[in-house]
Design a protein around this motif. Structure first.
Motif, PDB file in Angstrom:
ATOM      1  N   GLU A  93       0.836  -1.211   0.000  1.00  0.00           N
ATOM      2  CA  GLU A  93       0.000   0.000   0.000  1.00  0.00           C
ATOM      3  C   GLU A  93       0.865   1.253   0.000  1.00  0.00           C
ATOM      4  N   PHE A  94       1.942   1.241   0.791  1.00  0.00           N
ATOM      5  CA  PHE A  94       2.860   2.381   0.838  1.00  0.00           C
ATOM      6  C   PHE A  94       3.474   2.628  -0.549  1.00  0.00           C
ATOM      7  N   LEU A  95       3.936   1.542  -1.192  1.00  0.00           N
ATOM      8  CA  LEU A  95       4.562   1.678  -2.514  1.00  0.00           C
ATOM      9  C   LEU A  95       3.566   2.221  -3.540  1.00  0.00           C
ATOM     10  N   LYS A  96       2.345   1.722  -3.487  1.00  0.00           N
ATOM     11  CA  LYS A  96       1.316   2.175  -4.433  1.00  0.00           C
ATOM     12  C   LYS A  96       0.957   3.643  -4.194  1.00  0.00           C
ATOM     13  N   ASN A  99       3.490   5.932  -5.586  1.00  0.00           N
ATOM     14  CA  ASN A  99       3.795   5.704  -7.007  1.00  0.00           C
ATOM     15  C   ASN A  99       5.184   5.122  -7.231  1.00  0.00           C
ATOM     16  N   CYS A 100       5.571   4.199  -6.387  1.00  0.00           N
ATOM     17  CA  CYS A 100       6.892   3.574  -6.498  1.00  0.00           C
ATOM     18  C   CYS A 100       6.881   2.481  -7.561  1.00  0.00           C
ATOM     19  N   LYS A 101       8.028   2.292  -8.178  1.00  0.00           N
ATOM     20  CA  LYS A 101       8.196   1.209  -9.145  1.00  0.00           C
ATOM     21  C   LYS A 101       8.792  -0.035  -8.489  1.00  0.00           C
ATOM     22  N   THR A 102       9.252   0.102  -7.249  1.00  0.00           N
ATOM     23  CA  THR A 102       9.776  -1.032  -6.483  1.00  0.00           C
ATOM     24  C   THR A 102       8.674  -2.067  -6.336  1.00  0.00           C
ATOM     25  N   GLN A 103       9.038  -3.349  -6.478  1.00  0.00           N
ATOM     26  CA  GLN A 103       8.068  -4.439  -6.416  1.00  0.00           C
ATOM     27  C   GLN A 103       8.489  -5.508  -5.420  1.00  0.00           C
ATOM     28  N   PRO A 104       7.516  -6.120  -4.708  1.00  0.00           N
ATOM     29  CA  PRO A 104       7.853  -7.290  -3.881  1.00  0.00           C
ATOM     30  C   PRO A 104       8.369  -8.400  -4.789  1.00  0.00           C
ATOM     31  N   LEU A 105       9.384  -9.101  -4.335  1.00  0.00           N
ATOM     32  CA  LEU A 105       9.990 -10.155  -5.145  1.00  0.00           C
ATOM     33  C   LEU A 105       9.748 -11.531  -4.535  1.00  0.00           C
ATOM     34  N   LEU A 115      12.460  -5.986  -5.359  1.00  0.00           N
ATOM     35  CA  LEU A 115      13.245  -5.505  -6.486  1.00  0.00           C
ATOM     36  C   LEU A 115      13.127  -3.986  -6.432  1.00  0.00           C
ATOM     37  N   VAL A 116      14.201  -3.341  -5.945  1.00  0.00           N
ATOM     38  CA  VAL A 116      14.166  -1.899  -5.697  1.00  0.00           C
ATOM     39  C   VAL A 116      14.555  -1.154  -6.969  1.00  0.00           C
ATOM     40  N   HIS A 117      13.672  -0.280  -7.397  1.00  0.00           N
ATOM     41  CA  HIS A 117      13.903   0.526  -8.584  1.00  0.00           C
ATOM     42  C   HIS A 117      14.956   1.584  -8.272  1.00  0.00           C
ATOM     43  N   ASP A 118      15.855   1.837  -9.236  1.00  0.00           N
ATOM     44  CA  ASP A 118      16.885   2.869  -9.062  1.00  0.00           C
ATOM     45  C   ASP A 118      16.255   4.197  -8.657  1.00  0.00           C
ATOM     46  N   GLY A 119      16.844   4.833  -7.649  1.00  0.00           N
ATOM     47  CA  GLY A 119      16.371   6.125  -7.190  1.00  0.00           C
ATOM     48  C   GLY A 119      15.314   6.032  -6.093  1.00  0.00           C
ATOM     49  N   GLU A 120      14.870   4.824  -5.757  1.00  0.00           N
ATOM     50  CA  GLU A 120      13.842   4.675  -4.725  1.00  0.00           C
ATOM     51  C   GLU A 120      14.407   4.184  -3.392  1.00  0.00           C
ATOM     52  N   GLU A 121      15.687   4.393  -3.210  1.00  0.00           N
ATOM     53  CA  GLU A 121      16.302   3.992  -1.938  1.00  0.00           C
ATOM     54  C   GLU A 121      15.726   4.775  -0.759  1.00  0.00           C
TER      55      GLU A 121
END
Length: 163
Positions: A93-96, A99-105, A115-121
């Protein structure tokens, strides 16, 4: 001891004499008397009711109450497994929302992988905060974050500054 074993099991598993195993069991019991009390309370409830319920409402039925000593561990591990699933939902819910592109793997035992999208650290302290927020727990939940760009064997701990 958490799994119902005693001195005999300790002696076999650790390949030590019964004298040493008895000393280890005695030391453990004296150091953690609350665990023994908890195990006895759970076993007593299961023997009278044939079931126990974890912190999330999951019910463990047991027809052979001679094995009631096992249920204490089911309650702890089952509650933690359910807690981890709740984390995954809250983090999703936080990622959504952000608007994060990071996804649970993957969810492996007591770990969540993303899977952490570049820049979303920037999400790391937020994930840590979400996972350490457990109101019913009587001991603090401590979450370590690690990252790798190759394999799990090459993971490195992420240092997060306290805010």
């Amino acid at each position: 001891m958490n799994y119902g074993g005693g001195a005999k099991k300790a002696s076999e598993a650790l390949e030590v004499s019964m004298e040493i195993a008895n000393a280890l069991v005695s030391g453990w019991s004296n150091t953690f008397p609350e665990v023994s009390h908890y195990q006895k309370q759970v076993a007593s409830k299961v023997q009278s009711n044939n079931y126990a319920t974890n912190m999330y409402g999951r019910v463990y039925f047991l027809t052979n109450t001679d094995k009631a000593y096992k249920v204490g561990n089911y309650l702890v591990q089952g509650s933690c497994a359910d807690m981890l699933k709740g984390y995954l939902i809250r983090i999703g819910e936080f990622l959504k929302t952000n608007n994060c592109k990071t996804q649970p793997l993957a969810n492996i035992h007591d770990e969540l992988q993303f899977l952490v999208h570049d820049g979303e650290e920037w999400i790391f302290p937020h994930i840590k905060r979400i996972m350490e927020d457990v109101e019913w727990m009587q001991v603090p939940v401590v979450v370590d974050l690690e990252i790798t760009e190759t394999t799990w064997a090459d993971k490195k701990e992420i240092e997060i500054q306290a805010s």
